[in-house]
Design a protein around this motif. Structure first.
Motif, PDB file in Angstrom:
ATOM      1  N   GLN A 628      -2.785   2.082  -2.045  1.00  0.00           N
ATOM      2  CA  GLN A 628      -1.870   1.737  -0.962  1.00  0.00           C
ATOM      3  C   GLN A 628      -2.158   0.366  -0.348  1.00  0.00           C
ATOM      4  O   GLN A 628      -1.235  -0.368   0.018  1.00  0.00           O
ATOM      5  CB  GLN A 628      -1.964   2.809   0.139  1.00  0.00           C
ATOM      6  N   ARG A 652       7.460   3.526   1.922  1.00  0.00           N
ATOM      7  CA  ARG A 652       6.321   4.318   1.453  1.00  0.00           C
ATOM      8  C   ARG A 652       6.696   5.781   1.232  1.00  0.00           C
ATOM      9  O   ARG A 652       7.510   6.337   1.964  1.00  0.00           O
ATOM     10  CB  ARG A 652       5.180   4.244   2.471  1.00  0.00           C
ATOM     11  N   CYS A 704       8.831   5.380   5.913  1.00  0.00           N
ATOM     12  CA  CYS A 704       8.044   6.205   4.994  1.00  0.00           C
ATOM     13  C   CYS A 704       8.707   7.568   4.874  1.00  0.00           C
ATOM     14  O   CYS A 704       9.519   7.969   5.724  1.00  0.00           O
ATOM     15  CB  CYS A 704       6.598   6.356   5.474  1.00  0.00           C
TER      16      CYS A 704
END
Length: 817
Positions: A628, A652, A704
């Motif tokens: 990440q 994400r 995300c």
């Protein structure tokens, strides 16, 4: 008699002297002066800079002043009349494809009877390259129509998928084929296959010594060969983003460029012509460029790992899709040559298909490396990128590869194993300590790096070593040698016999790119190498946090050592060459935040930090190396160099397998299309950085998808909430645990003395501190300072005059005749 009369009837005239500038000004004011009152014509190279042209042709534009009589326009190339190639557009400019350029400088002139003419020198390179990347590496073995068996030191050849034989520079005659998309579904029960429809164009690559069995077409292919003039009953239709509906027929062009094999596919109407000045309506004038995965530097020509046939969504939207094996990371780790190839392909597309509105790059893993490094090395060739499993560049990604490889080996050394035994640690405790030193959630990330790429830097023959036990980290070594050149072992440098094999090919990335890095001083055949870990205190933050003991910290740094230029482990630390450090930064090989800030970026970041610890309900991946933190390293570089990272969208998700979930991939293409459409439409007098940020659509906002969201459709825009999830929060790298910045772009650190006060809260014994001073006799990293040789990129650079390169400078412009 008067004086005047005595000298004749004409009066005396005083002699005045004018400067050229003053005389021109007077004549202009009087409306005379020859050509001084006529407007100036201009010549422009449309498909590339005039000094970077390749393949013997270039799309040119003649800008004529208003009122110029078109009938009087004349264009010559090296004295040959080519006026008939030029047509007048709706904007009043004349555009034409200039062909027959010789290698080197070519003089193009435009003239008209009622305007001042213009001259432009166009520098042309051959189709096989190079343009600016310097001398090409040899030996290099061309592909053949079908694979040929190895013979002695000559490896087996790969199949080109083309019927023609290669010339000495691996040029192969270009071919075109038509295919249509059937109406069959590509998903669900009985789905058709999106594999390559023609076996000849889908050859399996040969190993260095063996020839593979020849493939066959998919039994239930989504694509079928199309015969012009027919209307198959199962032929689908396509509707482009420009609103054009037409039969879903594509023309595929396969050829060679810069020693790579390329495919270009685009919607095509066989009943109509296509010229660069009059493209067919099915093309939306946009390029979708796919970059292949992995990393390697084999010495054999091969087709791209990307199949155009898998890109049906892009094709039906009207994109021209393109791949070239020299822009696949697995086939070419010379990133300047990779960016050069991208530039050459784009020029070829403009020359053959017409003006381009924008170029979008895309790729995962090694493909993301090439996407981002294009932005850094050749800014402006790509307008935007969509990446997944993203890395910033090859050199700084290699920092974690090298650190993990050294750590994995160090953990298995007797001094570390004996220490842990003496401390009474069980395996779970040992692995927790490894994870703390590595900066990862557990030990598996470094194991994966070691297994996947730990040997990629090997210059010569080696015995492959892999972690065979993901729990203990035990290492197994192969019993037979191999090499990274894809050549017979007898044809490759052998570190065990350096004198007798010194002249043979070396197989690491730096030797493959020796035209960029240069030859290391005092060596026979070694390239300069930027890898360095001098002064790096492995496990420093883990020590300061109490996650490892002082004795572990000292022993680890004693044991870890480094590598030489052949990637052979040694007790001494690795030392980067000053020349390599210099060119890495100047050429943009270390991805420059300044240059990345000039493009639109959508980064789709999934979970691939471990194959032991995974999100709920997910299946572990096999090589968890796409961590990440890499996306945030890119962000940190852009923020540092440009003030903000508002050109980078970060999406994400916590799903293994690397592919974006649901419709995210297509949503990204839609959003990037809007972003780049608005960017190219912005004609305001603003910097490209400002324009990119102004054009960013709201649909690209950072978000995300939480792992608890089983539908993976509920976007969370609160970044704090995203970061609170353990499967979305970025981890660290071994170099960051050693104190380095998250931007991870310091290849070699500046040093400072070892002082006890830097280890707040840690008590070393006198013996331990003495040992630490011995390990770091030259000092430890001072992360408050820039790296050694770290500087702003001046890319694009040219290496025509030799390794190290020179800044390319401003593009040539036409001059008055």
């Amino acid at each position: 008699m008067s004086d005047q009369k005595s000298r004749g009837s004409r009066p005396r005239v005083r002699a005045w002297q004018f400067t050229a500038a003053a005389l021109a000004s007077i004549l202009a004011a009087c409306g005379g002066g020859g050509d001084g009152d006529r407007a100036q014509m201009e010549l422009r190279a449309v498909s590339n800079r005039a000094d970077l042209v390749s393949d013997g042709d270039v799309l040119m534009e003649v800008v004529t002043p208003a009122g110029t009589n078109a009938a009087n326009l004349k264009v010559t190339v090296n004295g040959t009349d080519m006026t008939s190639a030029f047509v007048k557009g709706s904007d009043g400019r004349y555009t034409g494809l200039v062909t027959g350029l010789k290698t080197g400088d070519n003089t193009i002139e435009a003239s008209a009877s009622d305007a001042n003419g213009a001259r432009l020198v166009v520098t042309n390179a051959p189709r096989s390259g190079p343009v600016l990347s310097g001398a090409q590496t040899t030996p290099f073995y061309c592909a053949t129509p079908t694979p040929q068996a190895a013979s002695g030191n000559t490896p087996a050849t790969n199949a080109s998928g083309l019927s023609g034989q290669p010339d000495a520079q691996c040029n192969i005659a270009t071919e075109y084929k038509l295919y249509y998309r059937t109406t069959a579904a590509s998903s669900g029960t009985g789905a058709c296959s999106l594999g390559m429809p023609d076996p000849q164009w889908n050859q399996t690559n040969a190993s260095a010594t063996t020839v593979p069995a020849q493939p066959t077409a998919p039994a239930n292919g989504c694509w079928k060969p199309y015969t012009a003039g027919t209307t198959p009953a199962d032929m689908a239709t396509a509707t482009t983003i420009s609103g054009v509906t037409m039969p879903f027929i594509v023309r595929v062009e396969r050829g060679t460029m810069n020693r790579g094999i390329y495919d270009i596919a685009v919607l095509f109407d066989p009943t109509k012509t296509w010229t660069p000045t009059a493209p067919q309506a099915g093309w939306n004038s946009k390029i979708y460029y796919s970059f292949g995965v992995s990393t390697g530097q084999p010495r054999r020509q091969v087709r791209s790992t990307i199949n155009w046939s898998s890109l049906e969504e892009q094709l039906k939207r009207g994109y021209l899709v393109v791949q070239n094996s020299m822009t696949d990371s697995s086939r070419n780790s010379n990133r300047v040559m990779m960016a050069e190839t991208t530039m050459m392909m784009k020029e070829h597309i403009i020359d053959a298909y017409g003006r381009v509105k924008y170029t979008m790059g895309t790729g995962c893993s090694g493909g993301s490396i090439n996407s981002n490094m294009n932005l850094s090395i050749m800014p402006g060739v790509l307008d935007g990128v969509i990446t997944t499993c993203t890395y910033p560049d090859s050199e700084t990604t290699g920092i974690e590869v090298a650190d993990c490889s050294l750590l994995v080996e160090a953990y298995q050394k007797p001094e570390m194993l004996n220490l842990w035994t003496s401390l009474g640690f069980d395996q779970a405790t040992i692995n927790a300590h490894k994870g703390s030193i590595n900066g990862h959630i557990d030990q598996s990330g470094c194991h994966a790096w070691y297994n996947a790429f730990g040997n990629n830097g090997r210059a010569g023959l080696y015995f492959n070593r892999v972690v065979s036990n993901n729990v203990t980290g035990a290492i197994t070594q192969a019993t037979t040698q191999q090499n990274n050149c894809e050549l017979p072992n007898s044809a490759v440098y052998d570190p065990a016999n350096p004198t007798t094999t010194a002249s043979l090919p070396r197989c690491n990335a730096w030797s493959w790119g020796e035209s960029i890095w240069g030859k290391a001083a005092g060596t026979t055949n070694q390239a300069n190498d930027p890898r360095d870990n001098t002064g790096v205190q492995y496990g420093l933050k883990a020590l300061l946090a109490g996650a490892i003991t002082a004795e572990e910290f000292v022993t680890l740094n004693e044991a870890i050592g480094g590598q030489d230029r052949d990637s052979t482990p040694r007790a001494a630390r690795s030392v980067g060459d000053a020349a390599a450090l210099d060119v890495a930064y100047k050429a943009g090989i270390v991805a420059s935040g300044k240059n990345l800030a000039k493009a639109a970026i959508i980064d789709m970041r999934g979970w691939d930090d471990s194959n032991i610890t995974v999100p709920p309900g997910q299946t572990p991946g096999t090589i968890p190396i796409h961590h990440q933190w890499f996306s945030f390293a890119i962000r940190d570089r852009i923020v540092r160099d440009a003030g903000d990272a508002n050109n980078q969208a970060l999406w994400r998700f916590a799903r293994t397998g690397l592919a974006a979930p649901g419709t995210m991939a297509l949503d990204g293409i839609t959003a990037m299309n809007q972003w780049l459409d608005d960017l190219v439409a912005n004609t305001a007098n603003l910097s490209i950085e400002a324009k990119v940020r102004a054009a960013r659509p709201a649909s690209t906002r950072d978000f995300c998808l939480l792992p608890s969201d089983t539908t993976q459709t509920n976007k969370v825009f609160d970044q704090a909430q995203c970061d609170a999830d353990p499967f979305l929060k970025p981890g660290l790298s071994p170099r960051q645990i050693a104190g380095g910045p998250r931007s991870e772009d310091v290849l070699k650190c500046q040093l400072k003395p070892v002082v006890a006060s830097d280890y707040t809260g840690i008590t070393f014994t006198a013996t331990q501190f003495s040992r630490l001073q011995t390990v770091f006799a030259g000092g430890v990293c001072d992360w408050s300072k820039p790296g050694v040789g770290q500087q702003a990129a001046v890319s694009p650079m040219t290496f025509k005059a030799g390794a190290g390169g020179q800044a390319l400078g401003a593009a040539p412009t036409s001059k008055p005749l």
